[in-house]
Design a protein around this motif. Sequence first.
Motif, short mmCIF file in Angstrom:
data_model
loop_
_atom_site.label_atom_id
_atom_site.label_comp_id
_atom_site.label_asym_id
_atom_site.label_seq_id
_atom_site.Cartn_x
_atom_site.Cartn_y
_atom_site.Cartn_z
N ILE B 187 0.74 -1.12 -0.18
CA ILE B 187 0.07 -0.02 0.04
C ILE B 187 0.86 1.32 -0.10
O ILE B 187 0.60 2.28 -0.98
N LEU B 188 1.97 1.43 0.81
CA LEU B 188 2.88 2.46 0.74
C LEU B 188 3.47 2.61 -0.50
O LEU B 188 3.71 3.83 -0.80
N ARG B 189 3.91 1.55 -1.13
CA ARG B 189 4.66 1.74 -2.47
C ARG B 189 3.66 2.14 -3.65
O ARG B 189 4.02 3.03 -4.47
N PHE B 190 2.42 1.86 -3.54
CA PHE B 190 1.52 2.17 -4.27
C PHE B 190 0.93 3.79 -3.94
O PHE B 190 1.08 4.46 -4.93
N ILE B 191 0.77 4.14 -2.76
CA ILE B 191 0.13 5.39 -2.52
C ILE B 191 1.00 6.55 -2.26
O ILE B 191 0.94 7.50 -2.57
N GLY B 192 1.90 5.95 -1.55
CA GLY B 192 3.19 7.03 -1.07
C GLY B 192 3.83 7.94 -2.18
O GLY B 192 3.81 9.10 -1.76
N PRO B 193 4.24 7.30 -2.94
CA PRO B 193 4.86 8.18 -4.00
C PRO B 193 4.08 9.29 -4.65
O PRO B 193 4.33 10.06 -5.48
N LEU B 194 2.82 8.91 -4.67
CA LEU B 194 1.88 9.91 -5.45
C LEU B 194 1.78 11.20 -4.78
O LEU B 194 1.62 11.27 -3.42
N PRO B 195 2.33 12.29 -5.51
CA PRO B 195 2.07 13.88 -4.79
C PRO B 195 0.70 13.90 -4.03
O PRO B 195 -0.33 13.77 -4.84
N ALA B 196 0.81 14.52 -2.85
CA ALA B 196 -0.58 14.51 -2.26
C ALA B 196 -1.41 15.39 -2.95
O ALA B 196 -2.85 15.59 -2.89
N THR B 197 -0.89 16.53 -3.54
CA THR B 197 -1.82 17.36 -4.27
C THR B 197 -2.59 16.90 -5.17
O THR B 197 -3.53 17.47 -5.73
N ALA B 198 -2.23 15.68 -5.85
CA ALA B 198 -2.74 14.98 -6.92
C ALA B 198 -4.32 14.62 -6.47
O ALA B 198 -5.21 14.33 -7.02
N TRP B 199 -4.38 14.45 -5.16
CA TRP B 199 -5.56 14.05 -4.51
C TRP B 199 -6.40 15.20 -4.32
O TRP B 199 -7.77 15.15 -4.04
N LEU B 200 -6.27 16.16 -4.48
CA LEU B 200 -6.94 17.48 -4.24
C LEU B 200 -8.26 17.48 -4.76
O LEU B 200 -9.22 17.72 -3.79
N PRO B 201 -8.53 17.18 -6.19
CA PRO B 201 -9.83 17.29 -6.40
C PRO B 201 -10.71 16.28 -6.04
O PRO B 201 -11.98 16.62 -5.49
N ILE B 202 -10.17 15.22 -5.86
CA ILE B 202 -11.04 14.11 -5.28
C ILE B 202 -11.39 14.29 -3.78
O ILE B 202 -12.70 14.29 -3.27
N ALA B 203 -10.25 14.73 -3.05
CA ALA B 203 -10.43 15.15 -1.50
C ALA B 203 -11.40 16.22 -1.17
O ALA B 203 -12.27 16.11 -0.63
N PHE B 204 -11.56 17.33 -2.09
CA PHE B 204 -12.37 18.34 -1.89
C PHE B 204 -13.78 17.71 -2.09
O PHE B 204 -14.85 18.42 -1.46
#
Lengths: 263, 346
Positions: B187-204
């Motif tokens: 899970i760490l290898r899959f999600i960790g390297p993703l820039p957190a900002t890429a989640w922004l649209p979904i997160a909001f």
Amino acid sequence: MVALAKPFQPVATGASLDIKGVSHAFDIDGSVLPVLDDVSISVAPGEFVALLGPSGCGKSTLLRLVAGLEPPRAGTLEEDGVAITGPYPSRVVVFQDPTLFPWRTVWDNVALGLEAQGVLKTQRHRVDAAIDLVGLGAFKKAYPHQLSGGMAQRVALARALVNDPRILVLDEPLGKLDSLTRITMQAELVSLWQRNGFTALLVTHDVEEALFLANRVIVFSDRPARVTADITVDRPYPRHRGDPHLAELRRQILGLLGLDATW
Amino acid sequence: MPTYSASEVASLRGDRETALIAGDGGLQFVSRLRFSITGVGAGLAWLAFGLSCLRWPDIGDWPRTEVVAYTAFAIAGGIAIATTAQAALGKFGDGVQRRAPWLFALGAFLTLWELSTAKFGWLPLPFFPPPQSIVEVYTDDLPKLLDSAFASVKLQLGGYFIGAAVGFLTGVSIGWSRLAGYWVHPILRFIGPLPATAWLPIAFFTFPSAWSASTFLIALATGFPVTVLTWSGVASVSSAYYDVARTLGARPSFLVTKVAIPAALPHVFVGLFMGLGASFAVLVVAEMIGVKAGLGFYLQWAQGWASYNNMYAALIVMSLLCSGAITLLFKVRDRLLVWQKGVVKW
């Protein structure tokens, strides 16, 4: 200072150690590497036994088995007739490297055993006594990186002795010290052993050291280690390096190790 | 003829000096004044800045020019006095004297800045506002700026602490337990390297509020480096330490809390430092895109009004806050890792 104030106790508080038909091996890249081959040694309470042998023959592995850090592949080890199944603070190891915890002061390093056993709160004086015993009273608050090699090894000794071990396992504890410090600490080891009465098991490469310290010298063969000789050193303490009897034993042991040409 | 050792002479001189000062103030104070070239130079640079404000007329409408000029004069005087009377002022005087070359450079830079913007317009307005227009933001728009700074700090602290705590615990568990490693590592290898900002649209969209979404993202950005470095720290602890502790009677819980974690702490702090940097980036982007508060929002809002002086003012505050946070982290580290030789000073 409590330990120092007590009168000399010749009564052995050490435990007996019985190593019976122990064999051990390591798996390396799928192949089995035998290190110990049917080793049997019986150590009486309070005895000082030195294990001598060529480098890499498996002496240190035997100590790990005695400490209970690993179970043997075959055979049994017993402390006072009770099988050794895991590490226990009555059998403490002093390793070749002091392996002090760098994030702890000298005092906290020595206190490690009592803390791990959950008795530190009531036994703090034992920590101070052990540090005084090895002559480092002025360095209680120092961190390991501030100590010399000899001082660090003294702290490691104090860390072992604070637990009042019944068997002290010494894995070349003086191997990395300079020769002058080594000579001083050999004498200190003898007096600590005489004072505390523990059983001592010492691995060393140094024939002279073995003869200076031990009641018995056990000589091992090349790997896999077998006992090739069991020599009693029947000389009183304190011993003298120039003792002709020790010199004769030394010649004899070097012969057993195939090094008599150097005599 | 008597002979003195160097230390005796020094102590004699020291005695005389203290005696003089104790004796009578005024005159002896003067005898301790030292003329410092760098100090006077720095004073002159600030004096030049003040004069540059007053000598020529502004090419725009900036009401704070005079205030800035007089403040510069005051600073110039302060530097000159502090460096000359350095010996009498103790620590403060030493501090000013040590920083005198930098104070000189700063004064010279401000003078140049003043001339090239407010006076002669060598740099295009409004993209390069003069110093007095930035000062104007601090005097006239302070409440809004403080509110924004406070909102940023609150959001940052919440996310950072959650991320650091979760990252630390995750790192220790996967470094210690093979089972935890088996499940968490992929899970760490899959999600960790993703820039957190890429989640922004979904997160909001998925979180109930922009605030909670941003906290989550800051925690995510912090958590990844903290997890990885804590894990590697725990995994790299020499087995000799465990052997020693075990022969002394240590139980597994003791091995984790008293051996693995302290030994891993230097790595953990590297992770906390990296996490701090990553979380700043997420904080600002989140505030620019979704959160209706904070310095990022202030920047965005100022850009909408093309008020560049507000943006520079906010940037300076932001820089002080981020630098302050890193200073604080390093202070904590120095306190906890005194046992290490030669830790880097920030």
